[in-house]
Write a protein that holds these residues in place. Structure first.
Motif, PDB file in Angstrom:
ATOM      1  N   GLN A  43       0.859  -1.187   0.000  1.00 61.43           N
ATOM      2  CA  GLN A  43       0.000   0.000   0.000  1.00 61.43           C
ATOM      3  C   GLN A  43       0.899   1.242   0.000  1.00 61.43           C
ATOM      4  O   GLN A  43       2.098   1.161   0.284  1.00 61.43           O
ATOM      5  CB  GLN A  43      -0.902  -0.018   1.241  1.00 61.43           C
ATOM      6  CG  GLN A  43      -1.897  -1.164   1.269  1.00 61.43           C
ATOM      7  CD  GLN A  43      -2.815  -1.147   0.065  1.00 61.43           C
ATOM      8  OE1 GLN A  43      -3.356  -0.120  -0.321  1.00 61.43           O
ATOM      9  NE2 GLN A  43      -2.984  -2.323  -0.563  1.00 61.43           N
ATOM     10  N   PRO A  44       0.341   2.419  -0.309  1.00 61.15           N
ATOM     11  CA  PRO A  44       1.145   3.650  -0.298  1.00 61.15           C
ATOM     12  C   PRO A  44       1.917   3.814   1.017  1.00 61.15           C
ATOM     13  O   PRO A  44       1.392   3.572   2.103  1.00 61.15           O
ATOM     14  CB  PRO A  44       0.086   4.750  -0.468  1.00 61.15           C
ATOM     15  CG  PRO A  44      -0.983   4.080  -1.287  1.00 61.15           C
ATOM     16  CD  PRO A  44      -1.037   2.667  -0.748  1.00 61.15           C
ATOM     17  N   GLY A  45       3.195   4.157   0.880  1.00 58.08           N
ATOM     18  CA  GLY A  45       4.067   4.354   2.033  1.00 58.08           C
ATOM     19  C   GLY A  45       4.752   3.102   2.532  1.00 58.08           C
ATOM     20  O   GLY A  45       5.673   3.185   3.334  1.00 58.08           O
ATOM     21  N   SER A  67       9.751   4.209  -5.210  1.00 60.67           N
ATOM     22  CA  SER A  67      10.999   4.930  -5.013  1.00 60.67           C
ATOM     23  C   SER A  67      11.993   3.865  -4.567  1.00 60.67           C
ATOM     24  O   SER A  67      11.779   3.190  -3.554  1.00 60.67           O
ATOM     25  CB  SER A  67      10.837   5.998  -3.942  1.00 60.67           C
ATOM     26  OG  SER A  67      12.098   6.587  -3.653  1.00 60.67           O
ATOM     27  N   ILE A  68      13.066   3.693  -5.342  1.00 51.96           N
ATOM     28  CA  ILE A  68      14.056   2.657  -5.062  1.00 51.96           C
ATOM     29  C   ILE A  68      15.382   3.329  -4.726  1.00 51.96           C
ATOM     30  O   ILE A  68      15.869   4.157  -5.488  1.00 51.96           O
ATOM     31  CB  ILE A  68      14.218   1.707  -6.273  1.00 51.96           C
ATOM     32  CG1 ILE A  68      12.875   1.045  -6.607  1.00 51.96           C
ATOM     33  CG2 ILE A  68      15.301   0.666  -5.997  1.00 51.96           C
ATOM     34  CD1 ILE A  68      12.881   0.228  -7.882  1.00 51.96           C
ATOM     35  N   ALA A  77      10.633   4.339 -10.183  1.00 56.20           N
ATOM     36  CA  ALA A  77      10.328   3.366 -11.230  1.00 56.20           C
ATOM     37  C   ALA A  77       8.827   3.141 -11.277  1.00 56.20           C
ATOM     38  O   ALA A  77       8.171   3.047 -10.234  1.00 56.20           O
ATOM     39  CB  ALA A  77      11.053   2.042 -10.944  1.00 56.20           C
ATOM     40  N   GLY A  78       8.288   3.056 -12.489  1.00 58.33           N
ATOM     41  CA  GLY A  78       6.863   2.827 -12.672  1.00 58.33           C
ATOM     42  C   GLY A  78       6.597   1.511 -13.370  1.00 58.33           C
ATOM     43  O   GLY A  78       7.529   0.772 -13.731  1.00 58.33           O
ATOM     44  N   ALA A  79       5.333   1.223 -13.558  1.00 54.29           N
ATOM     45  CA  ALA A  79       4.916  -0.030 -14.184  1.00 54.29           C
ATOM     46  C   ALA A  79       5.679  -0.271 -15.483  1.00 54.29           C
ATOM     47  O   ALA A  79       5.800   0.617 -16.324  1.00 54.29           O
ATOM     48  CB  ALA A  79       3.416  -0.004 -14.443  1.00 54.29           C
ATOM     49  N   GLY A  80       6.251  -1.450 -15.613  1.00 55.90           N
ATOM     50  CA  GLY A  80       7.024  -1.824 -16.792  1.00 55.90           C
ATOM     51  C   GLY A  80       8.516  -1.588 -16.652  1.00 55.90           C
ATOM     52  O   GLY A  80       9.296  -2.092 -17.456  1.00 55.90           O
ATOM     53  N   ASN A  95       6.514   2.299  -1.772  1.00 52.56           N
ATOM     54  CA  ASN A  95       5.407   2.664  -2.642  1.00 52.56           C
ATOM     55  C   ASN A  95       5.167   4.162  -2.481  1.00 52.56           C
ATOM     56  O   ASN A  95       4.747   4.617  -1.426  1.00 52.56           O
ATOM     57  CB  ASN A  95       4.152   1.875  -2.269  1.00 52.56           C
ATOM     58  CG  ASN A  95       2.960   2.216  -3.142  1.00 52.56           C
ATOM     59  OD1 ASN A  95       2.986   3.165  -3.917  1.00 52.56           O
ATOM     60  ND2 ASN A  95       1.904   1.440  -3.015  1.00 52.56           N
ATOM     61  N   VAL A  96       5.449   4.939  -3.537  1.00 55.09           N
ATOM     62  CA  VAL A  96       5.240   6.379  -3.497  1.00 55.09           C
ATOM     63  C   VAL A  96       4.037   6.800  -4.333  1.00 55.09           C
ATOM     64  O   VAL A  96       3.794   7.995  -4.520  1.00 55.09           O
ATOM     65  CB  VAL A  96       6.513   7.166  -3.935  1.00 55.09           C
ATOM     66  CG1 VAL A  96       7.635   6.957  -2.924  1.00 55.09           C
ATOM     67  CG2 VAL A  96       6.942   6.774  -5.339  1.00 55.09           C
TER      68      VAL A  96
END
Length: 120
Positions: A43-45, A67-68, A77-80, A95-96
């Motif tokens: 979940q977020p955070g 956020s890595i 980094a986003g989906a894909g 998870n940001v």
């Protein structure tokens, strides 16, 4: 499909589930594989604390935004997207985004070895 070893076949997600959520932990050595992975839904955070492994790790973002942090570098980094981190370098992801983060952390090892640096 014919099995070629005693470990060949399907590993049900329910057999490797972590707790009551949908996240899973696959330890390759238990299934005749030379790689391991975490399939994580956060979940977020949410995200794991700062840790390192004695082997490289690769992350594949399936859904959401992460956020890595790897060593001193932080990137989004986003989906894909796919990201990598070298052995022995501390790293984490969070998870940001506004929704669920689905990410796979591929461990270049038949076992999962983690050393956490900021355990509560």
């Amino acid at each position: 499909m014919n099995s070629t070893s005693p470990h060949s076949g399907i590993v049900a997600g329910s057999d490797i589930r972590i707790g009551s959520g949908r996240s899973r932990r696959f330890v390759g050595a238990e299934h005749g594989a030379e790689v391991s992975y975490f399939f994580v839904e956060n979940q977020p955070g949410e995200g794991p604390g700062l840790h390192w492994h004695p082997y490289p790790e690769t992350w594949v973002v399936i859904e959401g935004v992460a956020s890595i942090t790897v060593g001193e570098e932080t990137f989004v980094a986003g989906a894909g997207d796919t990201a990598t981190g070298p052995a022995f370098i501390p790293h984490r992801f969070t998870n940001v985004g506004d929704g669920v983060l689905t990410i796979i952390g591929v461990h270049a090892s038949a076992t999962i070895i983690q050393t956490f640096l900021d355990e509560d």
